[in-house]
Design a protein around this motif. Structure first.
Motif, mmCIF file in Angstrom:
data_model
loop_
_atom_site.group_PDB
_atom_site.id
_atom_site.type_symbol
_atom_site.label_atom_id
_atom_site.label_comp_id
_atom_site.label_asym_id
_atom_site.label_seq_id
_atom_site.Cartn_x
_atom_site.Cartn_y
_atom_site.Cartn_z
ATOM 1 N N SER A 129 4.572 -4.585 16.272
ATOM 2 C CA SER A 129 5.125 -3.144 15.783
ATOM 3 C C SER A 129 4.510 -3.106 14.274
ATOM 4 C CB SER A 129 6.614 -3.086 15.774
ATOM 5 O OG SER A 129 7.398 -4.052 15.026
ATOM 6 N N ALA A 130 4.745 -1.848 13.906
ATOM 7 C CA ALA A 130 4.282 -1.492 12.903
ATOM 8 C C ALA A 130 5.202 -0.337 12.479
ATOM 9 C CB ALA A 130 2.782 -1.323 12.313
ATOM 10 N N ARG A 131 5.221 -0.122 10.878
ATOM 11 C CA ARG A 131 6.072 1.194 10.271
ATOM 12 C C ARG A 131 5.195 1.780 9.292
ATOM 13 N NH1 ARG A 131 11.772 -0.669 9.324
ATOM 14 N NH2 ARG A 131 12.034 -0.337 11.684
ATOM 15 N N ILE A 132 5.398 3.199 9.438
ATOM 16 C CA ILE A 132 4.563 4.120 8.535
ATOM 17 C C ILE A 132 5.710 4.644 7.544
ATOM 18 C CG2 ILE A 132 3.118 6.196 8.299
ATOM 19 C CD1 ILE A 132 2.021 5.522 10.827
ATOM 20 N N LEU A 133 5.639 4.596 6.413
ATOM 21 C CA LEU A 133 6.199 5.119 5.432
ATOM 22 C C LEU A 133 5.854 6.629 5.046
ATOM 23 C CD1 LEU A 133 8.538 4.989 3.343
ATOM 24 C CD2 LEU A 133 6.731 4.347 1.730
ATOM 25 N N ASN A 139 0.921 -1.270 -0.039
ATOM 26 C CA ASN A 139 0.066 0.106 0.068
ATOM 27 C C ASN A 139 0.796 1.158 -0.049
ATOM 28 O OD1 ASN A 139 0.802 0.639 2.641
ATOM 29 N ND2 ASN A 139 -0.852 -1.047 3.393
ATOM 30 N N GLY A 140 2.136 1.240 0.118
ATOM 31 C CA GLY A 140 3.086 2.249 0.157
ATOM 32 C C GLY A 140 2.795 3.390 1.515
ATOM 33 N N LEU A 141 2.260 2.775 2.472
ATOM 34 C CA LEU A 141 1.995 3.600 3.528
ATOM 35 C C LEU A 141 2.199 2.958 5.162
ATOM 36 C CD1 LEU A 141 0.823 6.329 4.716
ATOM 37 C CD2 LEU A 141 -1.822 5.085 4.433
ATOM 38 N N VAL A 142 1.699 1.805 5.195
ATOM 39 C CA VAL A 142 1.716 1.292 6.428
ATOM 40 C C VAL A 142 1.967 -0.288 6.245
ATOM 41 C CG1 VAL A 142 -0.748 0.971 6.907
ATOM 42 C CG2 VAL A 142 0.725 0.969 8.797
ATOM 43 N N GLU A 143 2.629 -0.826 7.308
ATOM 44 C CA GLU A 143 2.990 -2.302 7.423
ATOM 45 C C GLU A 143 3.179 -2.796 8.582
ATOM 46 O OE1 GLU A 143 3.091 -6.202 5.664
ATOM 47 O OE2 GLU A 143 2.614 -4.282 4.612
ATOM 48 N N ALA A 144 2.487 -4.003 8.856
ATOM 49 C CA ALA A 144 3.063 -4.439 10.418
ATOM 50 C C ALA A 144 3.981 -5.687 10.304
ATOM 51 C CB ALA A 144 1.545 -4.893 10.919
ATOM 52 N N VAL A 152 -4.290 3.944 8.781
ATOM 53 C CA VAL A 152 -3.462 5.122 8.751
ATOM 54 C C VAL A 152 -3.829 6.093 7.717
ATOM 55 C CG1 VAL A 152 -1.104 5.847 8.279
ATOM 56 C CG2 VAL A 152 -1.376 3.893 9.840
ATOM 57 N N HIS A 153 -3.964 7.228 7.931
ATOM 58 C CA HIS A 153 -4.438 8.231 7.067
ATOM 59 C C HIS A 153 -3.118 9.139 6.801
ATOM 60 C CE1 HIS A 153 -7.910 7.149 9.026
ATOM 61 N NE2 HIS A 153 -8.778 7.669 7.978
ATOM 62 N N GLY A 154 -2.807 9.645 5.616
ATOM 63 C CA GLY A 154 -1.632 10.522 5.226
ATOM 64 C C GLY A 154 -2.042 11.548 4.483
ATOM 65 N N ARG A 155 -1.511 12.736 4.652
ATOM 66 C CA ARG A 155 -1.660 13.774 3.736
ATOM 67 C C ARG A 155 -0.157 14.643 3.572
ATOM 68 N NH1 ARG A 155 -6.695 16.386 6.358
ATOM 69 N NH2 ARG A 155 -5.909 16.720 8.148
ATOM 70 N N ASN A 156 -0.183 15.814 2.582
ATOM 71 C CA ASN A 156 0.891 16.200 2.296
ATOM 72 C C ASN A 156 2.364 15.807 2.090
ATOM 73 O OD1 ASN A 156 -0.699 18.594 2.594
ATOM 74 N ND2 ASN A 156 -0.496 18.719 4.503
ATOM 75 N N ALA A 186 -4.837 3.313 4.545
ATOM 76 C CA ALA A 186 -4.761 1.876 4.366
ATOM 77 C C ALA A 186 -4.814 1.404 5.803
ATOM 78 C CB ALA A 186 -3.359 1.540 3.732
ATOM 79 N N GLU A 187 -5.128 0.029 5.952
ATOM 80 C CA GLU A 187 -5.131 -0.516 7.216
ATOM 81 C C GLU A 187 -4.619 -1.832 7.411
ATOM 82 O OE1 GLU A 187 -9.550 -1.874 8.331
ATOM 83 O OE2 GLU A 187 -9.548 0.377 8.011
ATOM 84 N N VAL A 188 -4.072 -2.220 8.432
ATOM 85 C CA VAL A 188 -3.223 -3.486 8.701
ATOM 86 C C VAL A 188 -3.819 -4.083 9.888
ATOM 87 C CG1 VAL A 188 -1.587 -3.010 7.025
ATOM 88 C CG2 VAL A 188 -1.424 -2.610 9.497
#
Length: 170
Positions: A48-52, A37-42, A120-124, A82-84
Motif C-alpha cells: 500500500s501507499a499513501r498520497i498526502l 517528499n511531502g507527497l507520497v510514501e509506501a 505521483v504528480h500533484g497540482r493545485n 515524487a516516486e517510491v
C-alpha cells in the motif's frame, strides 16, 4: 517511446487529507514519513501507499496509469513530483480515502503481484481548504510500472503543502 497500458480516472472524495493506494481492502494503517517528499510514501510492510493531499476534506481528480516501463519524466505543469518503490501482493491497485469503500470500477489492473514503482504528480495543492466553487480542482497523476525496489526520488517540490511537511517543527 512507452505508452500507458491502462488508465483510469476518478473524482475521489478526500476525508482525512490522504488518498490510499491499496490492494484487496483498505488496510493502509502505517504512518507515512512525509518529511521525505511531502507527497507520497509506501508502506514498507505491505502493498500500500499513501498520497498526502492539500485538502483535509474535498473532491479531487485522480488519474492512474499502468506503464510497461518507466514513463518519461514530465514535471512541467505539476507542483510536486515524487516516486517510491512498493511491493504489491495482488493484481490491481485501488485508490480510496479513509472511510470510503473500494470501487472495483476505478481499479488499476496490474500484470500481477510484484515490485513496482509509483510516480505521483500533484497540482493545485495550495489552493484552499476548504475549496470554494471557483477554486482549481486538486489533481493527481499516478504512474505505475514494474521495477525492482530502489530508493525513492523527489523530482519536483514547489508546493507550500509539501514544503510544510518536509520541514516539521517550523
Amino acid at each position: 517511446m512507452p505508452t500507458p497500458q491502462h488508465t483510469t480516472t476518478r473524482t475521489v472524495h478526500v476525508d482525512a487529507g490522504t488518498i490510499d493506494l491499496t490492494e484487496e481492502e483498505l488496510v493502509a494503517e502505517f504512518e507515512p514519513e512525509w518529511t521525505l517528499n511531502g507527497l507520497v510514501e509506501a508502506d514498507p510492510n505491505d502493498g500500500s501507499a499513501r498520497i498526502l493531499c492539500g485538502q483535509e476534506i474535498g473532491r479531487i481528480a485522480v488519474t492512474a496509469q499502468l506503464w510497461d516501463g518507466a514513463p518519461p519524466l514530465e514535471p512541467d505543469g505539476w507542483q510536486d513530483v515524487a516516486e517510491v518503490p512498493v511491493s504489491w501482493h495482488s493484481a490491481f491497485i485501488d485508490f480510496a480515502t479513509t472511510g470510503t469503500a473500494v470501487d472495483p470500477a476505478g481499479r488499476l489492473t496490474l500484470p500481477g503481484p510484484g515490485d513496482y514503482r509509483i510516480r505521483v504528480h500533484g497540482r493545485n495543492r495550495d489552493d484552499g481548504d476548504p475549496r470554494d466553487a471557483g477554486d482549481p480542482v486538486e489533481e493527481y497523476l499516478i504512474q505505475v510500472w514494474p521495477a525492482p525496489p530502489v530508493t525513492p526520488d523527489l523530482w519536483k517540490a514547489t508546493s507550500r503543502t509539501a514544503a510544510l511537511w518536509r520541514t516539521p517543527g517550523e
